[in-house]
Write an enzyme that holds these catalytic residues in place. Structure first.
Site, PDB file in Angstrom:
ATOM      1  N   GLN A   1     -11.518  -1.208 -18.911  1.00  0.00           N
ATOM      2  CA  GLN A   1     -12.319  -1.853 -17.848  1.00  0.00           C
ATOM      3  C   GLN A   1     -13.530  -2.593 -18.407  1.00  0.00           C
ATOM      4  OE1 GLN A   1     -12.493   1.986 -15.374  1.00  0.00           O
ATOM      5  NE2 GLN A   1     -12.498   0.405 -13.785  1.00  0.00           N
TER       6      GLN A   1
ATOM      7  N   HIS B   1      -5.418   3.671 -16.062  1.00  0.00           N
ATOM      8  CA  HIS B   1      -5.998   2.444 -16.645  1.00  0.00           C
ATOM      9  C   HIS B   1      -5.505   2.235 -18.081  1.00  0.00           C
ATOM     10  CE1 HIS B   1      -8.846   0.833 -13.712  1.00  0.00           C
ATOM     11  NE2 HIS B   1      -9.374   2.029 -13.503  1.00  0.00           N
TER      12      HIS B   1
ATOM     13  N   HIS C   1      -6.593   8.815 -12.421  1.00  0.00           N
ATOM     14  CA  HIS C   1      -6.908   7.404 -12.162  1.00  0.00           C
ATOM     15  C   HIS C   1      -7.324   6.717 -13.473  1.00  0.00           C
ATOM     16  CE1 HIS C   1      -9.145   4.184  -9.714  1.00  0.00           C
ATOM     17  NE2 HIS C   1      -9.687   4.061 -10.912  1.00  0.00           N
ATOM     18  N   GLU C   2      -8.183   7.383 -14.249  1.00  0.00           N
ATOM     19  CA  GLU C   2      -8.636   6.798 -15.526  1.00  0.00           C
ATOM     20  C   GLU C   2      -7.491   6.687 -16.521  1.00  0.00           C
ATOM     21  OE1 GLU C   2     -11.290   5.469 -15.155  1.00  0.00           O
ATOM     22  OE2 GLU C   2     -12.088   6.690 -13.536  1.00  0.00           O
TER      23      GLU C   2
ATOM     24  N   CYS D   1     -12.046   1.703  -7.034  1.00  0.00           N
ATOM     25  CA  CYS D   1     -12.043   1.380  -8.469  1.00  0.00           C
ATOM     26  C   CYS D   1     -13.090   0.311  -8.719  1.00  0.00           C
ATOM     27  CB  CYS D   1     -10.664   0.876  -8.890  1.00  0.00           C
ATOM     28  SG  CYS D   1     -10.546   0.477 -10.645  1.00  0.00           S
ATOM     29  N   LEU D   2     -13.851   0.490  -9.791  1.00  0.00           N
ATOM     30  CA  LEU D   2     -14.886  -0.494 -10.115  1.00  0.00           C
ATOM     31  C   LEU D   2     -14.273  -1.852 -10.463  1.00  0.00           C
ATOM     32  CD1 LEU D   2     -17.208   1.833 -12.223  1.00  0.00           C
ATOM     33  CD2 LEU D   2     -17.592   1.017  -9.882  1.00  0.00           C
TER      34      LEU D   2
ATOM     35  N   GLY E   1     -16.095   7.639 -12.932  1.00  0.00           N
ATOM     36  CA  GLY E   1     -15.220   7.557 -14.098  1.00  0.00           C
ATOM     37  C   GLY E   1     -15.173   6.117 -14.587  1.00  0.00           C
TER      38      GLY E   1
HETATM   39  O1  GNR Z   1     -16.064   5.536  -9.104  1.00  0.00           O
HETATM   40  C1  GNR Z   1     -14.875   5.746  -8.852  1.00  0.00           C
HETATM   41  N1  GNR Z   1     -14.556   6.510  -7.774  1.00  0.00           N
HETATM   42  C2  GNR Z   1     -13.273   6.972  -7.550  1.00  0.00           C
HETATM   43  C3  GNR Z   1     -13.010   7.502  -6.289  1.00  0.00           C
HETATM   44  C4  GNR Z   1     -11.763   8.003  -6.022  1.00  0.00           C
HETATM   45  C5  GNR Z   1     -10.782   7.995  -6.967  1.00  0.00           C
HETATM   46  C6  GNR Z   1     -11.022   7.439  -8.211  1.00  0.00           C
HETATM   47  C7  GNR Z   1     -12.265   6.944  -8.504  1.00  0.00           C
HETATM   48  S1  GNR Z   1     -12.581   6.291 -10.060  1.00  0.00           S
HETATM   49  C8  GNR Z   1     -13.830   5.132  -9.686  1.00  0.00           C
HETATM   50  C9  GNR Z   1     -14.361   4.486 -10.951  1.00  0.00           C
HETATM   51  C10 GNR Z   1     -13.261   3.711 -11.619  1.00  0.00           C
HETATM   52  O2  GNR Z   1     -12.827   2.663 -11.242  1.00  0.00           O
HETATM   53  N2  GNR Z   1     -12.740   4.253 -12.692  1.00  0.00           N
HETATM   54  O3  GNR Z   1     -11.703   3.647 -13.320  1.00  0.00           O
HETATM   55 NI    NI Z   2     -10.693   2.455 -11.849  1.00  0.00          NI
END
Ligand code: GNR
Ligand code: NI
Length: 175
Positions: free
Chosen positions: A51, A140, A136-137, A94-95, A46
């Site tokens: 980001q 952000h 999660h997205e 999270c990236l 995601g």
């Molecule tokens: O790549 C991602 N893996 C992930 C694993 C568990 C819960 C959420 C994520 S999202 C993350 C990519 C990211 O930072 N998206 O904002």
């Molecule tokens: Ni993230």
């Protein structure tokens, strides 16, 4: 198509509340494509527009695991219209918080309303990893990272390590 640089915490641009997208036009679709390419290259499942330095309400999610294959999902102005009472805990990454993971509890299922790539209103019932990832997205877009949902002690440890890693990188670049 282009790979976009991903912002790393702590960065004030990751703390902004993002602005709704007024119209899904070609510029937005171009950003969608660049975000998907950036997400796949990272690799990630995601990515949210803030980001990559665009403070707008746009996310991309793509889960390609056995048992759950979504294809690319582009969601503009996403809203949760229903959430389950039951929570699930997932070990999130999270990236923008590279190389750190922590358990976060979120509703197991959510129903999300959003505009698709063509600007059409859609709803999608999400469960499993897709549900966790979409939430999660969407966090952000509110300037919230998964580390904001864990103890202040753990958050502090992770942020200090990220600051040190950034300094090491900058020192490396200066040499
Ligand atoms: O790549 C991602 N893996 C992930 C694993 C568990 C819960 C959420 C994520 S999202 C993350 C990519 C990211 O930072 N998206 O904002
Ligand atoms: Ni993230």
């Amino acid at each position: 198509m282009a790979l976009l640089p991903i912002l790393i915490a702590p960065d004030p641009r990751l703390k902004l509340v993002c602005t709704p997208v007024a119209r899904v036009d070609d510029a937005v679709r171009q950003l969608m494509d660049d975000m998907r390419e950036t997400m796949l290259a990272a690799p990630g499942i995601g990515l949210a527009a803030p980001q990559v330095g665009h403070p707008i309400r746009l996310i991309v999610v793509e889960i390609e695991r056995e048992g759950q294959k979504t294809g690319p999902l582009f969601m503009v102005n996403p809203e949760i219209v229903e959430a389950s009472d039951e929570d699930v805990i997932y070990d999130e990454g999270c990236l923008s918080v590279p190389e750190h993971y922590a358990e976060v509890a979120r509703p197991a299922k959510v129903r999300v309303r959003y505009l698709d790539r063509d600007g059409e209103t859609r709803e999608l019932e999400c469960e499993g990893l897709l549900s966790t990832c979409v939430q999660h997205e969407m966090d952000h877009l509110e300037g919230i990272l998964f580390i904001d949902k864990i103890s202040a002690l753990k958050r502090g440890i992770i942020l200090r390590k990220l600051i040190k890693a950034r300094k090491d990188r900058e020192r490396e670049e200066a040499d």
